[in-house]
Design a protein around this motif. Structure first.
Motif, PDB file in Angstrom:
ATOM      1  N   THR A  64       0.832  -1.204   0.000  1.00  9.33           N
ATOM      2  CA  THR A  64       0.000   0.000   0.000  1.00  9.33           C
ATOM      3  C   THR A  64       0.869   1.258   0.000  1.00  9.33           C
ATOM      4  O   THR A  64       1.800   1.389   0.801  1.00  9.33           O
ATOM      5  CB  THR A  64      -0.918   0.025   1.230  1.00  9.33           C
ATOM      6  OG1 THR A  64      -1.726  -1.148   1.237  1.00  9.33           O
ATOM      7  CG2 THR A  64      -1.811   1.250   1.211  1.00  9.33           C
ATOM      8  N   ASP A  65       0.572   2.175  -0.906  1.00  7.40           N
ATOM      9  CA  ASP A  65       1.255   3.460  -0.935  1.00  7.40           C
ATOM     10  C   ASP A  65       0.676   4.351   0.158  1.00  7.40           C
ATOM     11  O   ASP A  65      -0.535   4.588   0.191  1.00  7.40           O
ATOM     12  CB  ASP A  65       1.073   4.125  -2.302  1.00  7.40           C
ATOM     13  CG  ASP A  65       1.781   5.461  -2.389  1.00  7.40           C
ATOM     14  OD1 ASP A  65       3.012   5.476  -2.340  1.00  7.40           O
ATOM     15  OD2 ASP A  65       1.083   6.491  -2.517  1.00  7.40           O
ATOM     16  N   SER A  78      -1.339   7.707  -1.418  1.00 10.71           N
ATOM     17  CA  SER A  78      -2.558   7.576  -2.224  1.00 10.71           C
ATOM     18  C   SER A  78      -3.462   6.452  -1.760  1.00 10.71           C
ATOM     19  O   SER A  78      -4.656   6.450  -2.065  1.00 10.71           O
ATOM     20  CB  SER A  78      -2.184   7.346  -3.688  1.00 10.71           C
ATOM     21  OG  SER A  78      -1.543   6.090  -3.849  1.00 10.71           O
ATOM     22  N   SER A 106      -2.108   0.432  -4.509  1.00 13.22           N
ATOM     23  CA  SER A 106      -1.037  -0.551  -4.432  1.00 13.22           C
ATOM     24  C   SER A 106       0.164  -0.058  -5.230  1.00 13.22           C
ATOM     25  O   SER A 106       0.030   0.438  -6.345  1.00 13.22           O
ATOM     26  CB  SER A 106      -1.514  -1.898  -4.964  1.00 13.22           C
ATOM     27  OG  SER A 106      -0.498  -2.869  -4.839  1.00 13.22           O
ATOM     28  N   ARG A 107       1.344  -0.236  -4.670  1.00 11.55           N
ATOM     29  CA  ARG A 107       2.583   0.263  -5.264  1.00 11.55           C
ATOM     30  C   ARG A 107       3.414  -0.913  -5.774  1.00 11.55           C
ATOM     31  O   ARG A 107       3.618  -1.899  -5.078  1.00 11.55           O
ATOM     32  CB  ARG A 107       3.360   1.055  -4.218  1.00 11.55           C
ATOM     33  CG  ARG A 107       4.691   1.625  -4.676  1.00 11.55           C
ATOM     34  CD  ARG A 107       5.294   2.447  -3.555  1.00 11.55           C
ATOM     35  NE  ARG A 107       5.382   1.666  -2.319  1.00 11.55           N
ATOM     36  CZ  ARG A 107       5.661   2.185  -1.127  1.00 11.55           C
ATOM     37  NH1 ARG A 107       5.819   3.483  -0.998  1.00 11.55           N
ATOM     38  NH2 ARG A 107       5.744   1.406  -0.057  1.00 11.55           N
ATOM     39  N   GLU A 125       8.650   3.134 -10.649  1.00  9.18           N
ATOM     40  CA  GLU A 125       7.621   2.836  -9.664  1.00  9.18           C
ATOM     41  C   GLU A 125       6.247   3.199 -10.216  1.00  9.18           C
ATOM     42  O   GLU A 125       6.064   4.236 -10.843  1.00  9.18           O
ATOM     43  CB  GLU A 125       7.883   3.601  -8.380  1.00  9.18           C
ATOM     44  CG  GLU A 125       6.917   3.266  -7.261  1.00  9.18           C
ATOM     45  CD  GLU A 125       7.244   3.990  -5.972  1.00  9.18           C
ATOM     46  OE1 GLU A 125       6.724   5.103  -5.788  1.00  9.18           O
ATOM     47  OE2 GLU A 125       8.029   3.444  -5.174  1.00  9.18           O
ATOM     48  N   VAL A 185       1.927   3.292  -9.162  1.00  4.47           N
ATOM     49  CA  VAL A 185       0.934   3.274  -8.087  1.00  4.47           C
ATOM     50  C   VAL A 185      -0.447   3.199  -8.725  1.00  4.47           C
ATOM     51  O   VAL A 185      -0.787   4.027  -9.582  1.00  4.47           O
ATOM     52  CB  VAL A 185       1.035   4.526  -7.192  1.00  4.47           C
ATOM     53  CG1 VAL A 185      -0.046   4.478  -6.109  1.00  4.47           C
ATOM     54  CG2 VAL A 185       2.410   4.621  -6.549  1.00  4.47           C
ATOM     55  N   SER A 245      -4.020   3.912  -9.431  1.00  2.00           N
ATOM     56  CA  SER A 245      -4.834   5.078  -9.131  1.00  2.00           C
ATOM     57  C   SER A 245      -5.759   5.385 -10.297  1.00  2.00           C
ATOM     58  O   SER A 245      -5.359   5.253 -11.458  1.00  2.00           O
ATOM     59  CB  SER A 245      -3.948   6.297  -8.853  1.00  2.00           C
ATOM     60  OG  SER A 245      -4.731   7.470  -8.703  1.00  2.00           O
TER      61      SER A 245
END
Length: 593
Positions: free
Chosen positions: A260-261, A264, A267-268, A280, A282, A284
């Protein structure tokens, strides 16, 4: 380890390196790891869509006794595995002598639904429960095939008062767009209530075989080898297809890694876009813009899935703050996403039966490459009101003859999977990515060549430093050769690799009279002044060229670098020594002759 398809009558074989006479470690396993199962009609459909002979890439099969490569394992064949090491840019010849009627090939053993299966070697510990992977090297990880479907989007071409139109209830899924019905992948077509599983135990090779449906199979291969480049990974090979229309097949990995980021909440994860630089990602539904604003782009959750599938050329990673990591190393370019905490989805196969109206004018259908002739297209000769400017009577603007045939294929992609602590995985995954994507070419030599062949080792048996990869060797005209050397180490605090052309044998390869000069990555001469600073950012990293080097450079980190002091304009090849920092590529042009 290489594998060779041999007749089912071959239960054991002796593999000898022709030049040295050394006998290699080998195993013979029963074939059929990706066999088509189910009813007779399902088997027939599955076999008719088998991969073409050119579909396996470098890790192809060769049938002993013929010169033809085959596109997969035949159910009646056995498979010979043998271990070898080939010198850099070298050639080794191996003689395979089948020992017919001797020994017994390793056979399939069914695994019960409630049985816990443990498979291990010096590097790996894997646990399977209820037909599924459950744990790998202390990381709780499960994997299975799932499908995104898009049935509801397309309404058939209909006639209304003599005028034809093509309507949809949403955006088409096609060559460019993906718009599934749901933001979660569903079960695969004709999925078994429980996966079927079997194990084949050889002396050096263990296979865990799984079947999820008549058209979806996979095998996990674990090699009993102490060398990290031969045994530190689990090889996952999938056999999928034919695929139903309007489906996208993913291999879904679920883990206990906290991805988890914190900013935001998405998921990262990490993937590469070019086989070199990691980026990287994320998950969103929104996107940020240069002016600092942010806007939700996806109108619903299903669009968010498509918005967050990113390219993966060689590797994708999922990491947690506790140091745990899952790494997928791919043999082919694809897509990857992580829609939820601890999850990683790898796109395996897609098939769509309509164009997405974004200009390709072709369906994404994995076809033979030929076009279907449709003389009875009902839109021809009808009213074309509203479509005259397109030059066609089709509502999607595509000519009626540009519709590929609806022929889906069966594919057999390979993925190497690593899991464990970050430091343990980080030390080897880049070398494994090179090994999978640049495997030695395997050719059937024939008996006459094997009897007179000798070992070829242009570098005179010497080795490059462990983290240095000879990225490319390209002729330039009649008297020049371009070489690129890459430092695979991703730890920025590691010491640079020192490569002496004399000690590594590159001097022998080029010749004692050869000279070398450093250039930029594209072989253009290096400028005599530091590069201007055109990038500004707050701690971000960028990909930049500094002299002949290519790597991740902190902003403003090289302001004081004097390029002219670091560039070798010309030097004898046998005296040249390259200092290559982590994640840098050094390009040199050698003049020979």
């Amino acid at each position: 380890w290489v594998r060779v398809s041999v007749p089912g009558s071959v239960r054991a074989a002796q593999v000898v390196e022709s030049a040295s006479g050394q006998t290699m470690a080998s195993d013979v396993l029963v074939g059929g790891a990706l066999a088509c199962i189910g009813s007779d009609s399902e088997k027939k459909l599955c076999k008719s869509s088998k991969t073409s002979p050119r579909g396996l890439g470098a890790r192809e099969f060769l049938r002993v006794g013929s010169t033809a490569a085959v596109g997969g394992e035949d159910e009646v064949d056995n498979v010979l595995y043998f271990r070898t090491e080939v010198d850099a840019m070298g050639l080794s010849v191996f003689t395979v002598t089948p020992e017919q009627g001797v020994g017994v090939a390793a056979q399939e053993e069914p695994v019960a639904d409630d049985e816990v299966l443990i498979v291990r070697n010096e590097h790996l510990h894997m646990r399977f429960e209820r037909g599924m992977l459950a744990e790998k090297n202390g990381v709780k990880v499960s994997e299975r095939m799932r499908e995104y479907r898009s049935f509801d989007e397309v309404k058939n071409v209909t006639s209304e008062g003599g005028a034809w139109s093509l309507q949809s209830t949403g955006t088409f899924s096609g060559s460019y767009l993906m718009h599934p019905n749901d933001d979660k992948p569903a079960g695969i077509t004709r999925e078994f209530p429980k996966p079927k599983m079997a194990i084949v135990r050889g002396q050096y090779v263990t296979e865990v075989r799984q079947w999820f449906s008549p058209f979806h199979a996979q095998v996990w291969r674990i090699y009993n080898d102490s060398h990290p480049l031969a045994g530190a990974f689990a090889e996952l090979q999938m056999g999928v297809g034919p695929l139903g229309g309007n489906r996208a097949l993913v291999a879904k990995f679920d883990t206990d890694i906290d991805s988890t980021d914190p900013e935001s909440g998405g998921s990262r994860f990490v993937s590469d876009s070019n086989g070199f630089q990691l980026q990287e990602r994320v998950f969103s539904p929104s996107r940020s813009f240069p002016d600092g604003t942010s806007q939700r782009i996806a109108p619903d959750d299903s669009y968010s899935v498509a918005l967050n599938f990113y390219p993966v050329v060689r590797s994708a990673h999922l990491s947690g703050d506790d140091g745990s990591r899952l790494v997928l190393i791919t043999q082919q370019t694809g897509g990857v996403t992580s829609t939820r905490n601890g999850e990683l989805q790898l796109m395996v196969h897609r098939r769509n039966l309509q164009d997405d109206q974004k200009g390709a004018c072709q369906v994404f259908n994995d076809t033979t490459g030929t076009y279907a002739s449709i003389p009875l297209d009902p839109s021809e000769g009808r009213t074309c009101s509203g479509f005259q400017t397109m030059g066609t009577c089709r509502a999607d603007g595509c000519p009626s003859y540009a519709i590929p045939m609806n022929i889906s294929t069966r594919i057999e992609p390979t993925v190497w999977v690593l899991a464990g602590q970050r430091e343990q995985v980080r030390g080897v995954w880049r070398q494994l990515a090179q090994a999978l994507n640049n495997a030695p070419s395997m050719l059937f030599a024939g008996e006459s060549l094997s009897q007179r062949a000798r070992r070829v080792a242009p570098l005179a048996g010497e080795q490059l430093p462990p983290n240095v990869h000879l990225l490319s060797v390209q002729p330039r005209g009649e008297s020049q050769v371009t070489l690129r050397l890459q430092n695979l180490d991703e730890n920025p605090h590691s010491k640079p690799a020192v490569v002496s052309f004399k000690e590594t044998g590159l001097c022998n390869f080029l010749g004692e009279k050869a000279s070398v000069s450093e250039t930029m990555l594209n072989t253009l001469p290096v400028e005599n002044k530091p590069r201007p600073q055109a990038f500004k950012g707050d701690g971000a990293k960028r990909l930049d060229l500094v002299g002949s080097r290519w790597g991740n450079i902190e902003p403003d980190a090289h302001k004081s670098m004097e390029v002219e002091k670091k560039v070798v304009r010309e030097a004898p090849a046998c005296e040249y020594v390259a200092t290559i920092y982590p994640q840098e590529i050094r390009t040199v042009v050698a003049t020979v002759g």
